[in-house]
Design an enzyme around this catalytic site. Structure first.
Site, short mmCIF file in Angstrom:
data_model
loop_
_atom_site.label_atom_id
_atom_site.label_comp_id
_atom_site.label_asym_id
_atom_site.label_seq_id
_atom_site.Cartn_x
_atom_site.Cartn_y
_atom_site.Cartn_z
N HIS A 111 1.18 -1.04 0.29
CA HIS A 111 -0.17 0.02 -0.48
C HIS A 111 0.78 1.09 0.04
CE1 HIS A 111 -1.89 2.98 2.94
NE2 HIS A 111 -2.43 2.90 1.42
N ASN A 113 0.52 5.94 -0.39
CA ASN A 113 -0.40 6.38 -0.97
C ASN A 113 0.49 8.69 -0.48
OD1 ASN A 113 -1.22 8.88 1.38
ND2 ASN A 113 -1.44 6.64 1.99
N ARG A 115 -1.10 12.18 -0.59
CA ARG A 115 -2.21 13.02 -0.36
C ARG A 115 -1.51 14.64 0.32
NH1 ARG A 115 -1.65 9.68 3.80
NH2 ARG A 115 -1.85 10.48 6.15
N HIS A 150 13.03 -1.59 3.83
CA HIS A 150 13.00 -0.33 4.78
C HIS A 150 14.47 0.19 4.13
CE1 HIS A 150 10.75 -0.66 8.53
NE2 HIS A 150 9.82 -1.56 7.75
N HIS A 180 -6.88 -4.32 18.54
CA HIS A 180 -7.46 -5.68 19.09
C HIS A 180 -6.97 -6.56 18.69
CE1 HIS A 180 -8.92 -4.74 14.93
NE2 HIS A 180 -9.12 -6.69 15.60
N GLY A 263 -18.33 11.67 1.88
CA GLY A 263 -19.39 11.23 1.05
C GLY A 263 -19.19 10.64 -0.69
N GLY A 264 -17.67 9.90 -0.09
CA GLY A 264 -17.27 9.70 -1.37
C GLY A 264 -17.08 8.83 -2.33
#
Length: 310
Positions: A111, A113, A115, A150, A180, A263-264
């Site tokens: 993953h 990203n 932004r 890394h 959790h 609201g995407g």
């Protein structure tokens, strides 16, 4: 908004679209079977994006690489958690987000990203920041892959200050922690948010460098592991571990929460989920097994670069 700021934001958008194009091209070439399909979408409140999905490839069971540039009248809580004074401001948000779920359990899920956020309120100075990072979620642990990942993350940070890699590595370990379950989602990488301290140009340059290092970090691991044999046991464990990925993304991930709260587009927000996953009641690995090694030695914060110095 001043013209110089507009020009800078245009440069951010151009970079992010170009990053999406480059990553998709590399993944298509590596897979060799399937190509990305694109959905271009608009958002009623303002803005839109382009979602690209590769399904059922030779090596990538599902890969999603999204670009979005949206505007809204009120910054969602997930985006203002560290800056509660901004919660009533209008906003602009743009970014690229990607998740790659490989077919082989020997190849890790990955993953990344990059932004940019801008919060605006009449009569007050605009507030902006960059965020993003990259992280790796293996199903079977290989120390050389973790060290490479890394090392490349550190190389992305070092031109901007030797203190940034340990700072953002720790932030990644802390963020991608499944509370959790008492375990990390994977082996971490980099996570940065609310980043604006060096000024716009330097902050943007850092964000670009992180984005540019994703392919050098991930592709060699894919190439190293893509032809390793696996069977039903390894596939079953992969699906079990994917369940942890789902739990994190639906319970804790701020990007998912931001998309839902603003609201995407649901199909784009949930593209991060794997095509298949499973849960087993109170499953435990066999002592001494590779599955136990993953859980004991890889799913915890660790100084992977210390292995290089030994």
């Amino acid at each position: 908004m001043e013209e110089a700021t507009e020009l800078n934001l245009t440069a951010v958008e151009d970079y992010l679209k170009g990053l999406q194009d480059r990553i998709c091209a590399v993944l298509e070439k590596e897979d060799g079977w399937e190509r990305f399909r694109e959905d271009t979408w608009t958002r009623e409140e303002g803005g839109g994006g382009r979602t690209r999905i590769l399904d059922r490839g030779r090596y990538f069971e599902k890969a999603g690489v999204n670009f979005s540039h949206v505007r809204g009248e009120r910054l969602p809580p997930s985006a203002s958690v560290a800056r509660p004074e901004l919660k009533d401001r209008s906003f602009r948000a743009m970014g690229v987000s990607l998740v790659i779920h490989p077919k082989s359990p020997m190849i890790p899920t990955s993953h990344a990203n990059i932004r940019f956020f801008q919060a605006v309120q009449e009569g007050k100075p605009d507030t902006w920041w960059f965020g993003g990072g990259l992280d790796l979620t293996p199903y079977y642990g290989f120390e050389e892959d973790a060290v490479h990942w890394h090392r490349t993350a550190k190389e992305a940070c070092d031109p901007f200050g030797k203190e940034l890699y340990p700072r953002f590595k720790k932030a990644c370990d802390d963020y991608f922690h499944i509370k959790h379950r008492g375990e990390t989602r994977g082996i971490g990488g980099l996570f940065f948010d609310d980043f604006n301290e060096p000024g716009f140009d330097r902050s943007f340059a850092f964000a670009r460098n992180v984005g540019d290092h994703f392919i050098p970090a991930y592709l060699p691991i894919v190439q190293r592991r893509k032809n390793e044999p696996f069977g039903g046991r390894e596939r079953d464990f992969q699906l079990y571990r994917r369940g942890r990925y789902v739990e994190f993304n639906l319970v804790y991930d701020r990007g998912t929460l931001f998309g839902l709260q603003s609201g995407g587009r649901i199909e784009s927000i949930l593209m991060s989920l794997p095509p298949m996953a499973k849960w087993a009641y109170n499953w435990q690995p066999k002592p001494g097994s590779p599955e136990e090694t993953l859980q004991k030695d890889f799913l915890r914060p660790r100084d992977w670069l210390d292995l290089e110095s030994k």
